[in-house]
Scaffold this motif. Sequence first.
Motif, PDB file in Angstrom:
ATOM      1  N   PRO A   1     -54.057 -68.331  70.256  1.00  0.00           N
ATOM      2  CA  PRO A   1     -55.125 -68.585  71.235  1.00  0.00           C
ATOM      3  C   PRO A   1     -55.035 -69.992  71.808  1.00  0.00           C
ATOM      4  N   LEU A   2     -54.484 -70.934  71.053  1.00  0.00           N
ATOM      5  CA  LEU A   2     -54.527 -72.328  71.511  1.00  0.00           C
ATOM      6  C   LEU A   2     -53.203 -72.689  72.179  1.00  0.00           C
TER       7      LEU A   2
ATOM      8  N   ASP B   1     -47.809 -66.545  78.237  1.00  0.00           N
ATOM      9  CA  ASP B   1     -49.131 -67.151  78.425  1.00  0.00           C
ATOM     10  C   ASP B   1     -49.436 -67.099  79.926  1.00  0.00           C
TER      11      ASP B   1
ATOM     12  N   TYR C   1     -59.579 -65.501  82.083  1.00  0.00           N
ATOM     13  CA  TYR C   1     -60.119 -66.445  81.088  1.00  0.00           C
ATOM     14  C   TYR C   1     -61.625 -66.254  80.949  1.00  0.00           C
TER      15      TYR C   1
ATOM     16  N   THR D   1     -59.269 -66.168  76.303  1.00  0.00           N
ATOM     17  CA  THR D   1     -57.985 -66.716  75.832  1.00  0.00           C
ATOM     18  C   THR D   1     -56.954 -66.491  76.915  1.00  0.00           C
TER      19      THR D   1
ATOM     20  N   ASP E   1     -53.442 -66.022  76.175  1.00  0.00           N
ATOM     21  CA  ASP E   1     -52.201 -65.369  75.741  1.00  0.00           C
ATOM     22  C   ASP E   1     -52.195 -63.923  76.196  1.00  0.00           C
TER      23      ASP E   1
ATOM     24  N   LEU F   1     -52.847 -61.209  73.486  1.00  0.00           N
ATOM     25  CA  LEU F   1     -54.232 -61.195  72.969  1.00  0.00           C
ATOM     26  C   LEU F   1     -55.161 -60.578  74.008  1.00  0.00           C
TER      27      LEU F   1
ATOM     28  N   SER G   1     -57.509 -57.065  73.796  1.00  0.00           N
ATOM     29  CA  SER G   1     -58.979 -57.215  73.771  1.00  0.00           C
ATOM     30  C   SER G   1     -59.616 -56.364  74.864  1.00  0.00           C
TER      31      SER G   1
ATOM     32  N   LEU H   1     -62.572 -71.586  74.721  1.00  0.00           N
ATOM     33  CA  LEU H   1     -61.778 -71.999  73.554  1.00  0.00           C
ATOM     34  C   LEU H   1     -62.341 -73.257  72.902  1.00  0.00           C
TER      35      LEU H   1
ATOM     36  N   VAL I   1     -62.142 -73.348  69.049  1.00  0.00           N
ATOM     37  CA  VAL I   1     -60.757 -73.380  68.555  1.00  0.00           C
ATOM     38  C   VAL I   1     -60.187 -74.790  68.719  1.00  0.00           C
TER      39      VAL I   1
END
Lengths: 91, 101, 490, 305, 105
Positions: free
Chosen positions: C62-63, C126, C179, C184, C186, C189, C193, D115, D118
């Motif tokens: 996620p990051l 990404d 977003y 997220t 990616d 992901l 979802s 985010l 995170v």
Amino acid sequence: MNTFFLGMALFLVLNILAGLWRVLKGPEPADRMVAAQLFGTTGVAALLLLAQALESPVIRNAALLFALLTVMAVLAFVRNTSYRDKHNNDH
Amino acid sequence: MTINELLSVLFCLSGGVFFLAGTAGLIRFPDTYSRLHALTKADNLGLGFIVLGLIFVAGSLPETIKLVLIWPLAMIGSSSACYFIANHVHRLTRNKGITRD
Amino acid sequence: MPELLVLIPFTAALLCFILKGVLRSLAALLGASLTFSASALLAADVYQNGAIRISLGGWDAPLGIGLSADGLSVIFLLLTAIVGLMVSIYCVPFFSGLHEQPLARHFWSLWMFLWGSLNSLFLVSDVFNAYVVLELVSISAAALAALSGTAASLRAALRYFLTAMAGSMAFLLGVGFIYAQAGTLDMFLVGSSGGDGPLMAMALGLMTVGLIMKSALFPFHFWLPPAHGEAKAPVSAILSALVMKGSFFLLLRIWFNVFQDSSLTVHAASVLGFLGLFAVIWGSYQAIIQSRLKLIIAYSSIGQMGYLFLLFPLVLTTVDAAWKIEAWTACVFQAVSHGLAKASLFLAAGNLIQASGTDNLRSMRNIAGSLPMTTFTLALAGISLMGLPPSGGFVAKWMLLQSILASGQWWLAAAPILGGLLTAGYIFKILSQAFVPGAEGACCKPVCFVMEKAALVLAIFSILIGFRAEEVIFLLTDRICAANPGGFWP
Amino acid sequence: MNLAFDLLVGLSLVWVAWRIVGSRDHFQAVVLFITFGLILSLAWTRLQSPDIAIAEAAVGAGLAGVLFMDALGGLSSSPGSPRPAVPLTLLFPCLILASIMAIAVLFVPEDFLGLIPVVHGALTDTSLEYPVTAVLLDFRAYDTWLELGVLLVAVLGVMGIRRIGSISGSRLPAPADPVGRWIIRILLPIMVLIGGYLLWLGAFAPGGAFQGGVVLAAAGVMLWQAGHPSLGLLPRLWWIVLLFCGFLSFLILAFWSLFHSGRMLAHPENKLWILGVEYAATISIATCLISLVLASPGRCRVRDN
Amino acid sequence: MNSLLIYSITATSLFTIGLMGLAAHPNLIRKIISLNIMAGGVFLFLISLAYHPDDPGVDPVPQAMVLTGIVVTISATAFALCLARRITEITGSSRLEDKPEDTDS
């Protein structure tokens, strides 16, 4: 207290909008540049007021920067129009 | 409302008045030179008053120094810009040989 | 090691800008061969032990940003590697000629940057990173197209660049909407979802329009013919063989990974199918009526790209899973064989222009006598484009026809049938000029031996891949890394 | 009061944008665009993202203004095309698009957190305190590297169009009046000072590589406008080193971390590496932007005077 | 009607206005200005997502995206402007296709 500063910032943005009328109508390119320079100073004041209203001192850096940069556009304007006029005058 | 805040409101309001004068000058005045006049004087003074107003409520010393630094910079910037535009308009009119009203 | 695929071209790009003359060509060739071998190694690695997914800098999905090399991306990477190596070999003599010498430094560094960004585009996982890579691809491609310096090429490059920028902005707004919904960036992901709801519909629409503008599908194809026609021969080979495939690949990633199990894509699929069908017919027809060789090939790119877009209605509306693999293989084969054949066509055209001075068809008379190798390359590439039996193009069109008939959307069959006919039209138009005994006075400057060889090798490759279908099918079925193990057809 | 301010800024942005598209005179459009950049900076400040306000201010008023003025300089300004700027047939589909997007925006969830948790969670094990700089240089370093690549390719493209190998030649005529030179001599050191200050600030407060680089670029362009060749003074090799140092530092970091710890672009423990990469990125951004502004007029400008 | 909504709707309308300008203006410099307006709109949308007035503050990831986007947009604008200037120098007309009836060069 903060709402007062935000109100002042709002007032300055209104000033900028009013000044836009000169940019739209301005007969000479120079008048438009005058208005752009005016917005620079008003923008610096608005940023300072916002910095105080939103309690984030970092915005003052943006105001500091803005005070310097308006000159750039005016310099470019003067250099370009004079270059073109000198150019037109040659032939 | 402490004395500081009162003073700061007072100065900011007067700064706002000068900005209003500057904008009114920009719209109302007949030709470029007089509009430059409005721009340089009124706005710098307005900015000065607002900076003065903010100094009263500014927190630490470095903030105040930054505030104080901004005003002369803005003044240098706007006065030289005013000089450039005035010089430019003058050269334009002289080249074209017509006298602006 | 998928990261090497990005590192080597960028290093070569910096070296090429600094070095001079022979050293620069050496560095470029070294970079090209190293990238080629790295792609081949990666392909073998993915073929043996499955898709690879890496998170850069050690930060997980996620990051941080990840790179993913699965079956589909490896095929496109191999296509880029083969075409890239051959174009690089072609360009060493091309840019050492007296006339092209000043451009060499700019060409090599921009080309290596483009190759590196294409490799990172095929490894992308990404969504925002895809935007930055798309921007890098567009700027370097536009800069390459503008290298020829003539007014027409500069205008074409700027028209291409403005369309590409508008496409990137639409894509970035789509990233914003994704977003907003998934929280997220990616791709895999977001895919897992869930992909329904108004925000995702908006994102799908914006991203699809943005990528269609960049891969010149029918309503937005106006920038392609001048851009590819006016650019230098190797540059137009790169542009139409590789750069257009890049944005198409990203469209595949978006439709089949980000919007993997969303119901939105089913409705939009037939629109893309119609646009693809119309592009095939209109592009091939326009190619026939052109008089300049490079414009014929440029318009044929629009036509051939249309075939790729037939994939969406076939895969998304078919019920029977078995036929979906057919449609996938057809699309991938069409992409690879078109890439190879188009690159060899443009390189052969470059040889012709260098020999005869102009690329007008009438000046092409009697080249069979003076340039037999180039005529043979033109013929081989033409076979693959038309889809005659031994070539990769044939496999693509044959499987396309089968999956169309199986999926019951009979009106799509017009594309391979009519398209094949029209393609034959303009290929024979080119070849017929070659054997007509023309004016004897046409001076024929000698063309470097290496340049003709490079074009020929590409044409032979586009014929050979027709025989190696099993590996490609295996790569497409078992080596797909998608959120759920079922891959593209759950 | 907040709502009033947001409404006013939002409406003025849309109105200025509409005037830019609708205006017939090109110079008026450029001046309006500079004002658009100013109001946008106010919007960024209101949305609590000061470093973007700084970047927007430096880029909008500083670099974009100068670039557009130069581009206009080359164009003999005419009163503008007679027909209306925006044909009505185009207006209708765009209105539909705008309304569709406006409706879609209504569905953005109220409690959208994105985010934030995170990032703050992972902030502890990077050596940077300020989250935005950490995201830029550590979590998503690959993006920043490619973005430096975009800058570099833009410079290469401009030099390819101008057929020049370096920017040593492009030099402007010094402004006739002494005030032009005088003001540069005063404002320039202050701008370089602010650029360095923003860069140093970046580690723990809004600021960092991007803002520092853009401010230094504005300083370099100001020097150039004063007739000084600024970056043109550097010998070609030094100029190339400055141009490539940002991209190169990421490249070296990538190679080293790939072969050292197997994970590309993983920053080593001690903080010096990240600061080194950040400073190199700042210098590289500043050099690329200055070269873009200097190289675009090409040499023809100098020969005419 | 919180500020997220105001700025998001402003952002989408800026995007549309920029798209309109890009399609409507034959002059190259006006097209590039419209592109910058589109970019401004998209960035405003990204930051309006990131803004939370009170609780955890502003989301750093969209801020990083917008910073990267600003630098990418300025470099693309500089490249496009150099192309436009070169075209004007060579062909004398600052447009992509030279329609005879418009005098606006």
